[in-house]
Design a protein around this motif. Sequence first.
Motif, PDB file in Angstrom:
ATOM      1  N   GLN A   6      89.693 -78.881  36.091  1.00 28.73           N
ATOM      2  CA  GLN A   6      90.664 -78.613  35.034  1.00 28.73           C
ATOM      3  C   GLN A   6      89.975 -77.655  34.062  1.00 28.73           C
ATOM      4  OE1 GLN A   6      91.734 -83.186  34.765  1.00 28.73           O
ATOM      5  NE2 GLN A   6      93.250 -81.984  33.642  1.00 28.73           N
ATOM      6  N   GLU A   8      90.754 -75.999  31.396  1.00 30.91           N
ATOM      7  CA  GLU A   8      91.004 -75.997  29.950  1.00 30.91           C
ATOM      8  C   GLU A   8      90.687 -77.358  29.362  1.00 30.91           C
ATOM      9  OE1 GLU A   8      95.031 -73.330  30.601  1.00 30.91           O
ATOM     10  OE2 GLU A   8      94.810 -75.421  31.217  1.00 30.91           O
ATOM     11  N   LYS A   9      89.814 -77.362  28.341  1.00 32.93           N
ATOM     12  CA  LYS A   9      89.558 -78.630  27.651  1.00 32.93           C
ATOM     13  C   LYS A   9      90.675 -78.925  26.657  1.00 32.93           C
ATOM     14  CE  LYS A   9      84.533 -79.011  27.838  1.00 32.93           C
ATOM     15  NZ  LYS A   9      84.623 -80.222  28.679  1.00 32.93           N
ATOM     16  N   LEU A  11      94.571 -77.471  25.127  1.00 31.32           N
ATOM     17  CA  LEU A  11      95.719 -76.578  25.184  1.00 31.32           C
ATOM     18  C   LEU A  11      96.614 -76.904  23.994  1.00 31.32           C
ATOM     19  CD1 LEU A  11      97.267 -74.405  26.777  1.00 31.32           C
ATOM     20  CD2 LEU A  11      98.438 -76.265  27.981  1.00 31.32           C
ATOM     21  N   LEU A  21      99.517 -77.166  32.447  1.00 30.67           N
ATOM     22  CA  LEU A  21      98.148 -77.689  32.492  1.00 30.67           C
ATOM     23  C   LEU A  21      97.618 -77.426  33.900  1.00 30.67           C
ATOM     24  CD1 LEU A  21      98.961 -81.050  30.734  1.00 30.67           C
ATOM     25  CD2 LEU A  21      97.671 -79.166  29.756  1.00 30.67           C
ATOM     26  N   LYS A  22      96.511 -76.721  33.968  1.00 31.87           N
ATOM     27  CA  LYS A  22      96.009 -76.266  35.261  1.00 31.87           C
ATOM     28  C   LYS A  22      95.111 -77.306  35.932  1.00 31.87           C
ATOM     29  CE  LYS A  22      96.219 -71.261  34.511  1.00 31.87           C
ATOM     30  NZ  LYS A  22      97.484 -71.377  33.843  1.00 31.87           N
ATOM     31  N   HIS A  71      99.279 -77.699  39.350  1.00 33.43           N
ATOM     32  CA  HIS A  71      99.466 -77.521  37.921  1.00 33.43           C
ATOM     33  C   HIS A  71     100.626 -78.373  37.414  1.00 33.43           C
ATOM     34  CE1 HIS A  71      96.592 -74.479  38.552  1.00 33.43           C
ATOM     35  NE2 HIS A  71      97.406 -73.458  38.778  1.00 33.43           N
ATOM     36  N   THR A 100      92.357 -82.397  30.201  1.00 32.30           N
ATOM     37  CA  THR A 100      92.808 -81.381  29.239  1.00 32.30           C
ATOM     38  C   THR A 100      93.543 -82.095  28.107  1.00 32.30           C
ATOM     39  OG1 THR A 100      93.085 -79.658  30.917  1.00 32.30           O
ATOM     40  CG2 THR A 100      94.286 -79.371  28.843  1.00 32.30           C
TER      41      THR A 100
END
Lengths: 106, 116
Positions: A6, A8-9, A11, A21-22, A71, A100
Motif C-alpha cells: 500500500q 500511500e500512508k 490520503l 486507495l491503492k 484498489h 493507508t
Amino acid sequence: AQRVTQPEKLLSVFKGAPVELKCNYSYSGSPELFWYVQYSRQRLQLLLRHISRESIKGFTADLNKGETSFHLKKPFAQEEDSAMYYCALNDDKLIFGTGTRLQVFP
Amino acid sequence: EAEVAQSPRYKITEKSQAVAFWCDPISGHATLYWYRQILGQGPELLVQFQDESVVDDSQLPKDRFSAERLKGVDSTLKIQPAELGDSAMYLCASSSQGAVRSYEQYFGPGTRLTVT
C-alpha cells in the motif's frame, strides 16, 4: 514471496471527492484479496472481499490480475469514511499491507 | 452481538520480565489467531490455532514466545523474557472456518504492550 503493498500512508480528500486507495500484491497463484478497515477507537473489521464483488458503504474494489492490483474506490467520500484501511492477501493466512489512513475533510 | 475479548487492554512491563495476554474468541469459532502489529505496519500473524492444535507458528519467535489453547476455546500468548522490540499491539482474531477461502476474521480490541 507473497506481499501486499500500500504505497500511500496518508490520503486526504474533501467530502464529496472521489477516493482511490491503492493496493498491489505479489502472489504466485490465484489471489484472494480483502480490504479491512479500522475506524477510530474501533476494532479492525472486514470491509469487503474481492470474491463477493460487492459494494459496501459505497466502496468497491476490482481485482486486476494484469496489474496485480486491488484498489479500493468510492466515488464520493464522506467524513465517516475517515479510518485506517488495510489491504490483505489470503495465503492460507492473511498477509496485510502497511495500511493507508484516509482523512476526509468537511 | 458476540465479540472477541482480550485482556489486558494495556500492559507496561520492564524488559526481561514475563508478560501474558488472554483472548476469548467468539463462541463456536474453531480458528484463533494471534497477530502482532508494530506501529506503522499491518498486523503480522504470529500463530494460528485450529481448535487446540497449532496450524501455523512459523512467525512466532519460539525462543521467547509461547501460545496455548488447551481446551480449544480461549488462548494465552506469553512472552518471556520481554524485550524492547516487543512493544506493539497484540491482536487476537477468530473465525468459524480454518484455511478456507473467503473466511472472515473477527478481531478483538488488542493489547497494547510497552516494554521499558
